[in-house]
Design a protein around this motif. Sequence first.
Motif, mmCIF file in Angstrom:
data_model
loop_
_atom_site.group_PDB
_atom_site.id
_atom_site.type_symbol
_atom_site.label_atom_id
_atom_site.label_comp_id
_atom_site.label_asym_id
_atom_site.label_seq_id
_atom_site.Cartn_x
_atom_site.Cartn_y
_atom_site.Cartn_z
ATOM 1 N N LEU A 97 6.258 4.750 -3.014
ATOM 2 C CA LEU A 97 4.813 4.663 -3.228
ATOM 3 C C LEU A 97 4.233 5.883 -3.936
ATOM 4 C CD1 LEU A 97 3.597 3.125 0.167
ATOM 5 C CD2 LEU A 97 3.846 1.986 -2.046
ATOM 6 N N THR A 98 4.719 7.091 -3.622
ATOM 7 C CA THR A 98 4.109 8.287 -4.217
ATOM 8 C C THR A 98 4.226 8.293 -5.744
ATOM 9 O OG1 THR A 98 4.722 9.477 -2.200
ATOM 10 C CG2 THR A 98 3.916 10.786 -4.059
ATOM 11 N N PRO A 99 5.420 8.069 -6.321
ATOM 12 C CA PRO A 99 5.463 7.986 -7.790
ATOM 13 C C PRO A 99 4.588 6.864 -8.333
ATOM 14 C CG PRO A 99 7.677 8.256 -6.887
ATOM 15 C CD PRO A 99 6.775 7.968 -5.733
ATOM 16 N N LEU A 100 4.493 5.746 -7.589
ATOM 17 C CA LEU A 100 3.647 4.640 -8.036
ATOM 18 C C LEU A 100 2.178 5.057 -8.061
ATOM 19 C CD1 LEU A 100 3.187 1.649 -8.752
ATOM 20 C CD2 LEU A 100 3.096 1.179 -6.282
ATOM 21 N N PHE A 101 1.715 5.686 -6.982
ATOM 22 C CA PHE A 101 0.323 6.147 -6.939
ATOM 23 C C PHE A 101 0.043 7.163 -8.042
ATOM 24 C CE2 PHE A 101 0.089 5.300 -2.062
ATOM 25 C CZ PHE A 101 -0.013 3.943 -2.327
ATOM 26 N N ALA A 235 -0.541 3.767 4.293
ATOM 27 C CA ALA A 235 0.390 2.658 4.086
ATOM 28 C C ALA A 235 1.396 2.562 5.232
ATOM 29 C CB ALA A 235 1.118 2.819 2.753
ATOM 30 N N VAL A 236 1.857 3.718 5.719
ATOM 31 C CA VAL A 236 2.786 3.717 6.856
ATOM 32 C C VAL A 236 2.085 3.196 8.104
ATOM 33 C CG1 VAL A 236 4.168 5.183 8.379
ATOM 34 C CG2 VAL A 236 4.198 5.576 5.916
ATOM 35 N N ALA A 237 0.842 3.628 8.326
ATOM 36 C CA ALA A 237 0.098 3.171 9.507
ATOM 37 C C ALA A 237 -0.084 1.661 9.497
ATOM 38 C CB ALA A 237 -1.255 3.870 9.571
ATOM 39 N N LEU A 238 -0.254 1.075 8.321
ATOM 40 C CA LEU A 238 -0.451 -0.377 8.232
ATOM 41 C C LEU A 238 0.772 -1.160 8.687
ATOM 42 C CD1 LEU A 238 -2.385 -0.817 4.856
ATOM 43 C CD2 LEU A 238 -3.300 -0.951 7.180
#
Length: 417
Positions: A97-101, A235-238
Amino acid sequence: MTQATRILLSLVVGLSAGIALAAFAPGAVPGATAVAEPIGTAWLHALQMTIVPLVVSLLVTGVAATAEAARAGRLAARAIALYVTLLFLSAVMAALLTPLFLSVAPLPAASAAALRAALSGAAAIPPVAPLGEFFAGIVPTNIVKAAAADAFLSLIIFTLVFAFAIARIGADERALMVRFFTALRDTMLVVIDWVLWVAPVGVFALTLVVGARAGTGAFGALVHYILTVSAVGFAVALIAYPLVRFGARIRLRAFTRAALPAQAVAISTQSSLASLPAMLEGARALGVPVSTAGVTLPLAVAIFRATGPAMNLAVAIYVATWFGVPLSPATLAIGVVVATLTSLGSVSLPGTVSYVSAIAPIAGTIGAPLAPLGLLVAVETIPDIMRTVGNVTMDLATTALLGRGAPRDHDEEDILP
């Protein structure tokens, strides 16, 4: 005023002072930065000097606590297996996710360049070794040399082997070694507390230089950093919600209602430990037996930081991207492993205390510079809220999952057929 608030305030004041100095008295900038830069660098070095002994002591005591908990019974062993699996998945999410964001909403190029120029000591990044050479060097020939060179992956591997070896020696000798490393850990936490006590001075000096050299772009860059890292934690919390819905077979409305009190305490205290009573009450509202929640929730608070691997790796990836460090899939995979392993040694403390010791091994492994961490720790109080909320939400979700199939403590109206 809390320690985190003092540090955050010093960052705002330092950046504002640096920007104002550059705008209204540019002739004074060289003299001011000549005084402030050594002070900020010295404070950053003081923060970095605690990393190696703290990482080693945290890993040894963390492995010891995990092994001891696993011996406590089948429920504890099941819980630990679930926690380790979720910690690994948490780190994988950050690697994806980080590279995507950052590709969807990248840090403005001008701000990135100005910040790179403003942070002294962060420009010299050693080249990442070829993959074969990297793997060949993982096992250290000299552990003292590896520690001195900040070869964190080698240091972590040796420490894990050492910690598991401690678990195989006699009970008396094992207790002696664990007490020694516990004392070392507690001593280093006192040292970090002292370093953070003077953090407003060090952060003010660092950010004065950054503000004078980078201008107003520094504020925008820090906001971008906070939003990016917090989004990964969110995202992890979800993940807790589908875990409860499909794993524990509990209605989402019931889980949301039961989790809200613990989440409110997490926001106000930034402490999973302080949220434990509210989590126990939430587990009771979901019908999880006390015999289950009374074991799994304290265990989760002690060794399970669901957002830790994701948000720690996200910080390291952010810094690496900021400084143009190439991140191959193999490098990210290694970062996932290190983020998972270091999370096992995390302690139930505010993020500003454990921030550098948790993230520096990951950053050092993937080739990201450590100097920016002295600046970013000042704004950790904001992402730390997201960390704690995500942690308590996942703690409650895993407890509901582990309690599935046990006799319920109330009627079954919230349980899905």
